[in-house]
Design a protein around this motif. Structure first.
Motif, PDB file in Angstrom:
ATOM      1  N   ASP A  31      -2.856  11.282  -6.632  1.00  0.00           N
ATOM      2  CA  ASP A  31      -3.418  10.108  -7.110  1.00  0.00           C
ATOM      3  C   ASP A  31      -3.626   8.985  -6.088  1.00  0.00           C
ATOM      4  O   ASP A  31      -4.009   8.134  -6.429  1.00  0.00           O
ATOM      5  N   ILE A  32      -3.678   9.434  -4.734  1.00  0.00           N
ATOM      6  CA  ILE A  32      -3.769   8.537  -3.976  1.00  0.00           C
ATOM      7  C   ILE A  32      -5.353   8.231  -3.858  1.00  0.00           C
ATOM      8  O   ILE A  32      -6.231   9.204  -3.740  1.00  0.00           O
ATOM      9  N   ASP A  33      -5.689   6.907  -3.929  1.00  0.00           N
ATOM     10  CA  ASP A  33      -7.096   6.660  -3.884  1.00  0.00           C
ATOM     11  C   ASP A  33      -7.589   6.074  -2.638  1.00  0.00           C
ATOM     12  O   ASP A  33      -7.313   4.710  -2.149  1.00  0.00           O
ATOM     13  N   TRP A  34      -7.993   7.213  -1.903  1.00  0.00           N
ATOM     14  CA  TRP A  34      -8.171   6.747  -0.310  1.00  0.00           C
ATOM     15  C   TRP A  34      -9.556   5.587  -0.268  1.00  0.00           C
ATOM     16  O   TRP A  34      -9.428   4.909   0.750  1.00  0.00           O
ATOM     17  N   ASP A  35     -10.353   5.787  -1.250  1.00  0.00           N
ATOM     18  CA  ASP A  35     -11.378   4.719  -1.129  1.00  0.00           C
ATOM     19  C   ASP A  35     -10.833   3.200  -1.147  1.00  0.00           C
ATOM     20  O   ASP A  35     -11.192   2.400  -0.432  1.00  0.00           O
ATOM     21  N   ALA A  36      -9.916   3.183  -2.088  1.00  0.00           N
ATOM     22  CA  ALA A  36      -9.456   1.890  -2.445  1.00  0.00           C
ATOM     23  C   ALA A  36      -8.614   1.290  -1.184  1.00  0.00           C
ATOM     24  O   ALA A  36      -8.521   0.101  -0.857  1.00  0.00           O
TER      25      ALA A  36
END
Length: 82
Positions: A31-36
């Protein structure tokens, strides 16, 4: 006296820094949102400090992996809004 100025990394560099901030043996949740994460204007040192803090939160909660919730909590601890 001299002052050195280090420019903040751009978004592309921050994305790479985030993805490299965790040791290879660290398990990362899907679930890690790299873009955020890459959108937040941070230095390389700040990114690594937040990554370490997130790993501590994950370990303290007996979690198997580092999740986005751990990163959010680490950001809040450092006074950064995610």
């Amino acid at each position: 006296q001299q002052t050195l100025h280090f420019p903040l990394p751009d978004r592309t560099a921050r994305l790479q820094l985030w993805q490299q901030a965790f040791p290879a043996q660290a398990l990362l949740a899907d679930d890690i949102d790299w873009d955020a994460l890459a959108q937040i204007s941070l230095s390389a040192g700040e990114i690594h400090a937040i990554a370490r803090e997130a790993a501590i939160y994950a370990a303290a909660s007996n979690s198997v992996s580092i999740a986005m919730a751990d990163l959010r909590q680490a950001c809040r601890f450092k006074g950064i809004k995610l």
